[in-house]
Write an enzyme that holds these catalytic residues in place. Sequence first.
Site, mmCIF file in Angstrom:
data_model
loop_
_atom_site.group_PDB
_atom_site.id
_atom_site.type_symbol
_atom_site.label_atom_id
_atom_site.label_comp_id
_atom_site.label_asym_id
_atom_site.label_seq_id
_atom_site.Cartn_x
_atom_site.Cartn_y
_atom_site.Cartn_z
ATOM 1 N NE ARG A 59 -4.323 1.417 0.466
ATOM 2 C CZ ARG A 59 -5.616 1.146 0.368
ATOM 3 N NH1 ARG A 59 -6.041 -0.098 0.467
ATOM 4 N NH2 ARG A 59 -6.489 2.109 0.143
ATOM 5 C CG MET A 84 -14.683 3.188 -5.608
ATOM 6 S SD MET A 84 -15.752 4.085 -4.457
ATOM 7 C CE MET A 84 -16.234 2.765 -3.381
ATOM 8 C CE LYS A 85 -7.405 -0.071 -3.948
ATOM 9 N NZ LYS A 85 -8.630 -0.510 -4.692
ATOM 10 C CB ILE A 86 -8.290 4.735 2.130
ATOM 11 C CG1 ILE A 86 -9.688 4.199 2.470
ATOM 12 C CG2 ILE A 86 -7.822 5.676 3.224
ATOM 13 C CD1 ILE A 86 -10.762 5.251 2.497
ATOM 14 C CG LEU A 87 -6.625 9.564 -1.660
ATOM 15 C CD1 LEU A 87 -7.202 10.961 -1.799
ATOM 16 C CD2 LEU A 87 -5.758 9.195 -2.862
ATOM 17 C CG HIS A 103 -19.700 9.671 1.414
ATOM 18 N ND1 HIS A 103 -18.992 8.499 1.205
ATOM 19 C CD2 HIS A 103 -20.672 9.369 2.296
ATOM 20 C CE1 HIS A 103 -19.530 7.540 1.943
ATOM 21 N NE2 HIS A 103 -20.546 8.043 2.626
ATOM 22 C CG ASP A 135 -9.870 13.713 7.732
ATOM 23 O OD1 ASP A 135 -10.420 14.247 8.716
ATOM 24 O OD2 ASP A 135 -10.203 12.575 7.293
ATOM 25 C CB ALA A 136 -5.425 10.736 8.073
ATOM 26 C CG ASP A 139 -16.101 8.685 3.537
ATOM 27 O OD1 ASP A 139 -16.588 7.549 3.423
ATOM 28 O OD2 ASP A 139 -15.456 9.238 2.627
HETATM 29 N N1 LIG Z 1 -7.788 9.371 3.197
HETATM 30 C C1 LIG Z 1 -8.986 9.329 2.570
HETATM 31 N N2 LIG Z 1 -9.053 8.859 1.313
HETATM 32 C C2 LIG Z 1 -10.250 8.830 0.671
HETATM 33 C C3 LIG Z 1 -11.421 9.251 1.318
HETATM 34 C C4 LIG Z 1 -11.324 9.764 2.656
HETATM 35 O O1 LIG Z 1 -12.318 10.215 3.270
HETATM 36 N N3 LIG Z 1 -10.087 9.774 3.238
HETATM 37 N N4 LIG Z 1 -12.666 9.145 0.678
HETATM 38 C C5 LIG Z 1 -12.670 8.177 -0.426
HETATM 39 C C6 LIG Z 1 -13.980 8.008 -1.119
HETATM 40 N N5 LIG Z 1 -14.794 7.120 -0.270
HETATM 41 C C7 LIG Z 1 -15.997 7.589 0.206
HETATM 42 O O2 LIG Z 1 -16.478 8.688 -0.141
HETATM 43 C C8 LIG Z 1 -14.324 5.822 0.049
HETATM 44 C C9 LIG Z 1 -13.829 5.004 -0.975
HETATM 45 C C10 LIG Z 1 -13.336 3.731 -0.677
HETATM 46 C C11 LIG Z 1 -13.342 3.256 0.634
HETATM 47 C C12 LIG Z 1 -12.747 1.919 0.933
HETATM 48 O O3 LIG Z 1 -13.024 1.315 1.966
HETATM 49 N N6 LIG Z 1 -11.877 1.454 0.014
HETATM 50 C C13 LIG Z 1 -11.124 0.185 0.205
HETATM 51 C C14 LIG Z 1 -11.110 -0.648 -1.063
HETATM 52 C C15 LIG Z 1 -12.450 -0.677 -1.764
HETATM 53 C C16 LIG Z 1 -12.262 -1.147 -3.236
HETATM 54 O O4 LIG Z 1 -11.114 -1.246 -3.696
HETATM 55 O O5 LIG Z 1 -13.304 -1.378 -3.885
HETATM 56 C C17 LIG Z 1 -9.673 0.520 0.492
HETATM 57 O O6 LIG Z 1 -9.219 1.647 0.150
HETATM 58 O O7 LIG Z 1 -8.996 -0.384 1.005
HETATM 59 C C18 LIG Z 1 -13.859 4.054 1.656
HETATM 60 C C19 LIG Z 1 -14.356 5.334 1.367
HETATM 61 C C20 LIG Z 1 -11.550 8.482 -1.387
HETATM 62 N N7 LIG Z 1 -10.299 8.384 -0.620
HETATM 63 N N1 LIG Z 2 -17.408 6.173 -0.871
HETATM 64 C C1 LIG Z 2 -17.086 6.578 -2.193
HETATM 65 C C2 LIG Z 2 -18.308 6.518 -3.082
HETATM 66 O O1 LIG Z 2 -19.204 5.722 -2.861
HETATM 67 N N2 LIG Z 2 -18.307 7.388 -4.084
HETATM 68 C C3 LIG Z 2 -19.433 7.454 -4.993
HETATM 69 O O2 LIG Z 2 -19.169 6.749 -6.199
HETATM 70 C C4 LIG Z 2 -20.091 7.258 -7.170
HETATM 71 C C5 LIG Z 2 -19.331 7.433 -8.458
HETATM 72 O O3 LIG Z 2 -20.247 7.589 -9.506
HETATM 73 P P1 LIG Z 2 -19.723 7.636 -11.044
HETATM 74 O O4 LIG Z 2 -18.740 6.496 -11.211
HETATM 75 O O5 LIG Z 2 -20.976 7.472 -11.854
HETATM 76 O O6 LIG Z 2 -19.055 8.973 -11.223
HETATM 77 C C6 LIG Z 2 -20.647 8.583 -6.616
HETATM 78 O O7 LIG Z 2 -21.973 8.427 -6.145
HETATM 79 C C7 LIG Z 2 -19.729 8.872 -5.452
HETATM 80 O O8 LIG Z 2 -20.338 9.606 -4.410
#
Ligand SMILES: Nc1nc2c(c(=O)[nH]1)N[C@@H](CN(C=O)c1ccc(C(=O)N[C@@H](CCC(=O)O)C(=O)O)cc1)CN2
Ligand SMILES: NCC(=O)N[C@@H]1O[C@H](COP(=O)([O-])[O-])[C@@H](O)[C@H]1O
EC number: 2.1.2.2
Length: 195
Positions: A59, A84-87, A103, A135-136, A139
């Site tokens: 990671r 869809m990845k946590i930064l 979100h 942030d870290a 959400d």
């Molecule tokens: N540091 C942060 N990074 C990200 C955030 C955040 O709030 N802090 N928001 C996400 C977007 N998001 C919700 O809005 C979100 C996306 C993905 C996950 C998650 O659990 N991802 C897993 C893997 C899932 C997959 O690969 O399908 C993971 O990262 O291990 C939670 C919240 C954008 N980045």
């Molecule tokens: N937690 C992260 C999450 O669920 N994000 C959500 O993914 C969708 C992307 O739509 P799109 O691929 O049609 O742009 C959006 O609804 C966004 O809020």
Amino acid sequence: MVLASGTGSLLQSLIAAAVDDYPARIVAVGVDRDCAAAGHAETAGIPAFRVGLRDHADRAAWDRALTKATDAYQPDLIVSAGFMKILGPEFLDRFGGRIINTHPALLPSFPGAHAVPDALAYGVKVTGSTVHLVDAGVDTGPILAQEPVPVLESDDEASLHERIKTVERRLLAEVLAAVATRGVISDGRKAVIPK
Ligand SMILES: Nc1nc2c(c(=O)[nH]1)N[C@@H](CN(C=O)c1ccc(C(=O)N[C@@H](CCC(=O)O)C(=O)O)cc1)CN2
Ligand SMILES: NCC(=O)N[C@@H]1O[C@H](COP(=O)([O-])[O-])[C@@H](O)[C@H]1O
């Protein structure tokens, strides 16, 4: 700079909005997997790159590679539009305070990757859209804007999510324009976009 992972309809709405005198330009699109969003960037003539988790030892290496790939475009702001990845810490150290996420729920309710099915399963009558600074945490960042979306008796995940996306597409473009124009003041918990 936009980060995405999926169908990219929110990216498409930002591409459509970022024309004429809109106060932001999409300099690149970054994805973590093969997805339709990358195709939308190509169609629009916007540079795109892919940094897949599986292409890196761990990671931390993925975090470093995503940071380097993003840095190459010197973005002022980064928008997570269905990314869809946590930064990770390296990315946040480099771009923290300048990362906006949308979100599909009214945070702090239903954080995480499955907000829409979670809201349906819980039985809420109102959910919505949240745009926040990243942030870290997951959400947990300071909230920039929210808008409610009703849950209908007839809703399934797809119908509810599409109704939320309709709000997100507008709200995200509005918030991005406001932040690009007037900046944002945040104490780490609360955020305000100056009038
Ligand atoms: N540091 C942060 N990074 C990200 C955030 C955040 O709030 N802090 N928001 C996400 C977007 N998001 C919700 O809005 C979100 C996306 C993905 C996950 C998650 O659990 N991802 C897993 C893997 C899932 C997959 O690969 O399908 C993971 O990262 O291990 C939670 C919240 C954008 N980045
Ligand atoms: N937690 C992260 C999450 O669920 N994000 C959500 O993914 C969708 C992307 O739509 P799109 O691929 O049609 O742009 C959006 O609804 C966004 O809020």
